[in-house]
Design a protein around this motif. Structure first.
Motif, PDB file in Angstrom:
ATOM      1  N   LYS A  28       0.555  -1.574   0.523  1.00  0.00           N
ATOM      2  CA  LYS A  28       0.014   0.062   0.143  1.00  0.00           C
ATOM      3  C   LYS A  28       0.870   1.033   0.007  1.00  0.00           C
ATOM      4  CE  LYS A  28      -3.738   2.355   2.424  1.00  0.00           C
ATOM      5  NZ  LYS A  28      -5.198   2.255   4.386  1.00  0.00           N
TER       6      LYS A  28
ATOM      7  N   GLU B 140       0.554   5.280   0.594  1.00  0.00           N
ATOM      8  CA  GLU B 140      -0.075   6.607   0.786  1.00  0.00           C
ATOM      9  C   GLU B 140       0.297   8.128   1.115  1.00  0.00           C
ATOM     10  OE1 GLU B 140      -2.511   3.975   5.053  1.00  0.00           O
ATOM     11  OE2 GLU B 140      -0.545   5.183   5.580  1.00  0.00           O
TER      12      GLU B 140
ATOM     13  N   ASP C 195      -1.816  12.817   4.599  1.00  0.00           N
ATOM     14  CA  ASP C 195      -3.664  13.083   4.682  1.00  0.00           C
ATOM     15  C   ASP C 195      -3.334  11.280   3.102  1.00  0.00           C
ATOM     16  OD1 ASP C 195      -5.489  12.349   3.884  1.00  0.00           O
ATOM     17  OD2 ASP C 195      -6.169  13.944   2.932  1.00  0.00           O
ATOM     18  N   SER C 196      -3.181  10.307   4.419  1.00  0.00           N
ATOM     19  CA  SER C 196      -3.317   8.973   4.309  1.00  0.00           C
ATOM     20  C   SER C 196      -4.373   8.127   3.670  1.00  0.00           C
ATOM     21  CB  SER C 196      -3.072   8.374   5.944  1.00  0.00           C
ATOM     22  OG  SER C 196      -4.184   8.561   6.956  1.00  0.00           O
ATOM     23  N   SER C 197      -5.456   9.044   3.784  1.00  0.00           N
ATOM     24  CA  SER C 197      -6.746   9.046   2.810  1.00  0.00           C
ATOM     25  C   SER C 197      -6.726   8.952   0.813  1.00  0.00           C
ATOM     26  CB  SER C 197      -7.909  10.352   3.193  1.00  0.00           C
ATOM     27  OG  SER C 197      -7.820  11.161   2.618  1.00  0.00           O
ATOM     28  N   ILE C 198      -5.697   9.343   0.825  1.00  0.00           N
ATOM     29  CA  ILE C 198      -4.789   9.013  -0.458  1.00  0.00           C
ATOM     30  C   ILE C 198      -3.637   8.107  -0.442  1.00  0.00           C
ATOM     31  CG2 ILE C 198      -3.254  10.554  -2.589  1.00  0.00           C
ATOM     32  CD1 ILE C 198      -4.121  13.651  -0.898  1.00  0.00           C
ATOM     33  N   ASN C 199      -4.275   7.345  -0.909  1.00  0.00           N
ATOM     34  CA  ASN C 199      -3.769   5.855  -1.025  1.00  0.00           C
ATOM     35  C   ASN C 199      -4.122   4.918  -1.731  1.00  0.00           C
ATOM     36  OD1 ASN C 199      -5.533   3.757   0.134  1.00  0.00           O
ATOM     37  ND2 ASN C 199      -6.161   5.020   1.259  1.00  0.00           N
TER      38      ASN C 199
END
Length: 517
Positions: free
Chosen positions: A451, A453, A457-461
């Motif tokens: 994964k 990231e 901003d870890s929501s962008i992954n």
């Protein structure tokens, strides 16, 4: 309905007759006149709501109703002294005040109602640049007595405005750099309006780090002495430089020994923290002098320069220029590059890329081999996993490295237990869209998840799965990250073993994480 109200009036009349029967035996109902002097006091609320209150008055009236004159239903009947309220749009309306007397006779009076809205006051519009997006701007607004707003961003002659409400944020992306007049209009709901105008300058400056990948930046080189620099395709895409685009400097035949090119940055270089500049270079021969010179934008006599000798022919290498002695107050904003300094040009092409400030200390980046004696490989684990730097348990086959990463998935750990390591800079996906990873597992057929990231901003992954096929031996797995872009700023690499299954205390090994096609 009129009959009902007439009956009510008769009921009132009967009561009246009952009270008056002892004094007179006959009352002439038909002789009672219709209401007279009928009018209404109309009060308009001064808040641009269009709300109008009617207070009718007249003589000989038992009840009133209002025809508002705008096509809406009439009001119900109401008693003298009462009021009715109606909301209008801006305009002039012919209302009717209908008054009924005790015998059911009515009188109608037409009365003009003029509804006009105040112009909004205290209009406050906020125009702002978008952090990290040089071509976009946002607008918010608030005002008193407004119903909604419109914004013109000033990019086209016949622009259609964007409507928005107070509390909304409107974003606009410009196609080109330039100065644009932005107009925000607060509308009252009628003709009155209030306008605010402000100019915004859209610029797209070249800033460090420079990677020559942007389709919107203008990499404007100034050449001298017979050199010529342009943005070109990478002549040797590989692990050491996966970029698609680089700068190519051609030192034409017979050009001066000092032939070179410079590029101007949008702001002066900030040496307050990092004191060195690193640059990737590609040369057809080794042992040449590569000179970097920094100049003040307005006064080129304020300058400093550093020489480095390259060591690689026909391949990319990192060269570091030490500007530790530089005076940061000199505002160095022009970056000049020379290749094979001191020698006349022969028509050879030289390439450079990824100009960036650096501490000069080795950093964690791909390809990641875990072999450095100076780097600290910092793993962050979660869900019951634990990763450390370890000795290679099986120096055979495709991996004879001394050091590898070791992930232990503890007993009862979460099905999503894993670990991540953060890179010093985001990954470049302009050419290489796949990642390769060597793994060693005590069992075959497990899901290995990789994964990526965004650091901030870890929501962008984006994550990709692969299934192992070898037990107790090294194999290389390929993870296709098609769709990932350099703009995603992926800087965190996360590894999961036996994903979807709780941990049983087994240890898995991984090594040689690299980009590839």
């Amino acid at each position: 309905m009129k009959k009902i109200h007439f009956i009510i009036s008769l009921f009132v009349l009967i009561l009246f007759l009952g009270c008056a029967s002892e004094e007179s035996g006959n009352i002439d109902l038909g002789g009672v006149s219709a209401p007279a002097n009928v009018s209404a006091l109309t009060t308009i609320t001064q808040d641009n709501s269009g709300k109008v209150t009617f207070l009718p008055k007249g003589e000989g009236v038992t009840q009133y109703k209002i025809n508002y004159g705008d096509g809406s239903p009439e009001s119900d009947y109401f008693s003298p002294g009462g009021t009715t309220t109606h909301t209008y749009k801006e305009g002039v309306y012919k209302s009717k005040i209908i008054a009924m007397g005790i015998n059911g006779k009515t009188t109608e009076t037409t009365q003009d109602v003029m509804v006009s809205f105040l112009a909004p006051t205290n209009l406050q519009a906020t125009l702002a640049h978008v952090l990290g997006d040089n071509f976009s701007a946002t607008v918010t607004a608030k005002a008193n007595f407004e119903t909604y707003f419109q914004v013109f961003f000033g990019e086209t002659a016949n622009e259609t405005p964007v409507n928005f409400m107070e509390g909304e944020t409107i974003k606009h992306t410009y196609a080109n750099v330039g100065t644009y007049k932005v107009k925000v209009i607060a509308l009252s709901g009628g003709a009155a309006k209030t306008t605010y105008e402000e100019s915004i300058t859209i610029s797209n400056p070249v800033l460090l780090p420079v990677d020559f990948e942007s389709p919107t930046l203008n990499y404007a080189f100034t050449n001298f002495g017979g050199a010529n620099t342009v943005v070109a395709n990478n002549p040797s895409v590989g692990e050491n430089n996966p970029s698609a685009k680089v700068a190519k400097l051609t030192k034409n035949t017979g050009s001066e020994v000092w032939a070179g090119s410079f590029i101007e940055l949008g702001v002066p270089i900030d040496f307050s923290t990092l004191k060195k500049i690193k640059i990737k270079t590609w040369s057809p021969k080794a042992g040449i002098v590569v000179k970097m010179k920094l100049e003040n934008l307005t006064n080129p006599d304020i300058n400093t320069e550093v020489d480095v000798t390259n060591t690689v022919a026909n391949g990319w290498e990192d060269l570091t220029f030490d500007f530790s002695a530089v005076d940061n107050a000199k505002n160095y904003q022009r970056l000049v590059v020379f290749f094979d300094f001191g020698t006349n040009g022969t028509g050879a092409d030289y390439y450079f890329d990824d100009i960036q400030l650096t501490s000069g200390v080795e950093t964690v980046k791909l390809p990641l081999t875990f072999e450095s004696s100076t780097l600290v490989y910092k793993f962050t684990s979660f869900g019951g996993a634990n990763s450390v730097l370890a000795d290679n348990p099986d120096k055979t086959g495709i991996n004879t490295s001394a050091k590898v990463g070791a992930l232990t998935k503890g007993n009862g750990s979460e099905v999503w237990a894993g670990s991540f390591i953060e890179l010093a800079a985001p990954l470049n996906f302009s050419s290489f869209k796949k990642l390769k990873l060597k793994v060693w597992s005590p069992q075959a057929g497990i899901v290995v998840k990789l994964k990526l990231e965004n650091f901030a901003d870890s929501s962008i992954n984006k994550e990709v799965d692969a299934t192992s096929t070898v037990a107790n031996g090294w194999e290389e797995l390929t993870f296709d990250f098609d769709g990932a872009t350099t703009a995603n700023q992926f800087q965190r690499v996360v590894v999961f073993f036996d994903f979807g299954v709780n941990g049983t205390g087994k240890t898995y090994y991984f090594d040689d994480i690299k980009q590839s096609n």
